[in-house]
Design a protein around this motif. Structure first.
Motif, PDB file in Angstrom:
ATOM      1  N   HIS A   1       0.870  -1.175   0.000  1.00  0.00           N
ATOM      2  CA  HIS A   1       0.000   0.000   0.000  1.00  0.00           C
ATOM      3  C   HIS A   1       0.906   1.225   0.000  1.00  0.00           C
ATOM      4  CE1 HIS A   1      -3.715  -2.199   0.704  1.00  0.00           C
ATOM      5  NE2 HIS A   1      -3.094  -2.898   1.623  1.00  0.00           N
ATOM      6  N   PRO A   2       0.402   2.400  -0.359  1.00  0.00           N
ATOM      7  CA  PRO A   2       1.295   3.550  -0.517  1.00  0.00           C
ATOM      8  C   PRO A   2       1.650   4.246   0.797  1.00  0.00           C
ATOM      9  CG  PRO A   2      -0.926   4.155  -1.143  1.00  0.00           C
ATOM     10  CD  PRO A   2      -0.958   2.689  -0.825  1.00  0.00           C
TER      11      PRO A   2
ATOM     12  N   TRP B   1      -3.390   2.278  -7.035  1.00  0.00           N
ATOM     13  CA  TRP B   1      -3.469   1.944  -5.610  1.00  0.00           C
ATOM     14  C   TRP B   1      -4.932   1.843  -5.234  1.00  0.00           C
ATOM     15  CZ3 TRP B   1      -5.253   4.912  -1.310  1.00  0.00           C
ATOM     16  CH2 TRP B   1      -5.766   6.176  -1.643  1.00  0.00           C
TER      17      TRP B   1
ATOM     18  N   ALA C   1      -0.664   9.347  -1.953  1.00  0.00           N
ATOM     19  CA  ALA C   1      -0.817   8.790  -3.301  1.00  0.00           C
ATOM     20  C   ALA C   1      -1.030   9.889  -4.336  1.00  0.00           C
ATOM     21  CB  ALA C   1      -1.982   7.804  -3.319  1.00  0.00           C
TER      22      ALA C   1
END
Length: 279
Positions: A10-11, A31, A44
């Protein structure tokens, strides 16, 4: 080679920056917004990543998926991916021990191709150039090398055996992170006896020592929520090969005293030492 579509899981601070580098050689970097925080969404957007609403959509559209999440979440995440029968290249780039990396590869082997990865260094922003170490099938590692060619993320292939990249990552983390914990304890003990400035003066004569950088204690505290689980993974890796894990488990326990200051950029050395002294 055609530009692939890449999904990032995940970012976080490292994941978003790595994904942004991948975007240089990708058709798109996706994402998944589901269940993520406002901070993740902001990060993001800052790095130009493309949002999708579900994990299923991300997996359906992606040729390559990169997993960069807290170590404890790595296997739960891959179980979700396996349930969707993802059939591309899955880069397991979390700070997990080699046995876990191999279990993850086994969970996906019927559909996906798994590359073991380990990032050594700081996120690739502000001129920093971390190295993404890779191990796994040759065709897949070649694709990941191409994905980061010409970017701030360097790549190095360690062979075809899944687990080698994870082992290198944790071997480095076991020294680097435990050393930072020892600095905090040394400065904390000196402070309690009123000789912390003298300790820093002594340490300044050895500029190659982490002890000469006491200001880093606050950064260590802010990152403790990530570092503690990494050291537990490293301790498991030591135990698996018959080496004593107790030192790393003790360092992880020390880091747990900083629970609650996650990514606090305003934390001072005094704040960090005060919290460390509280049982």
């Amino acid at each position: 080679m055609d530009q692939p579509t890449v999904g990032i899981l995940h970012p976080g601070s490292m994941g978003a920056a790595v994904a942004a580098c991948a975007a240089s050689n990708a058709a798109a970097v996706l994402w998944c917004e589901a269940g993520r925080s406002a901070a993740s969404a902001e990060r993001a957007a800052q790095f130009g990543l493309t949002p999708v609403t579900t994990l299923s959509e991300l997996l359906d559209r992606s040729d390559i998926v990169i997993s960069l999440c807290p170590p404890a979440a790595a296997e739960d995440l891959v179980c979700d991916v396996a349930g969707h029968r993802f059939a591309g290249v899955y880069v397991e780039a979390n700070a997990i021990n080699p046995e876990r990396a191999q279990r993850i590869a086994a969970l996906l082997e019927s559909d996906a191709t798994v590359v073991d990865g380990g990032v050594v260094g700081s996120p690739p922003v502000g001129g920093k150039t971390p190295t993404l170490y890779l191990s796994g099938p040759v065709d897949a590692t070649v694709r990941i090398e191409a994905l980061f060619a010409g970017t701030a993320v360097r790549t190095a292939v360690l062979g075809t055996e899944v687990g080698r990249a994870s082992a290198l990552k944790l071997a480095y983390a076991s020294f680097q992170k435990t050393s930072r914990v020892l600095v905090a304890l040394a400065v904390g003990m000196a402070r309690e006896h009123g000789v912390d400035q003298e300790l820093i003066e002594v340490a300044s004569r050895r500029t190659d020592s982490y002890l000469s950088e006491p200001q880093y204690v606050a950064k260590t505290a802010a990152r403790a929520w990530r570092w503690g689980p990494e050291l537990e993974e490293a301790a498991d890796a030591l135990a698996a090969v018959g080496l004593p894990p107790e030192m790393l488990r003790a360092a992880a326990s020390t880091l747990s005293r900083w629970h609650g200051v996650k990514d606090d950029g305003e934390l001072t050395l005094t704040d960090a030492l005060d919290r460390l002294a509280q049982p």
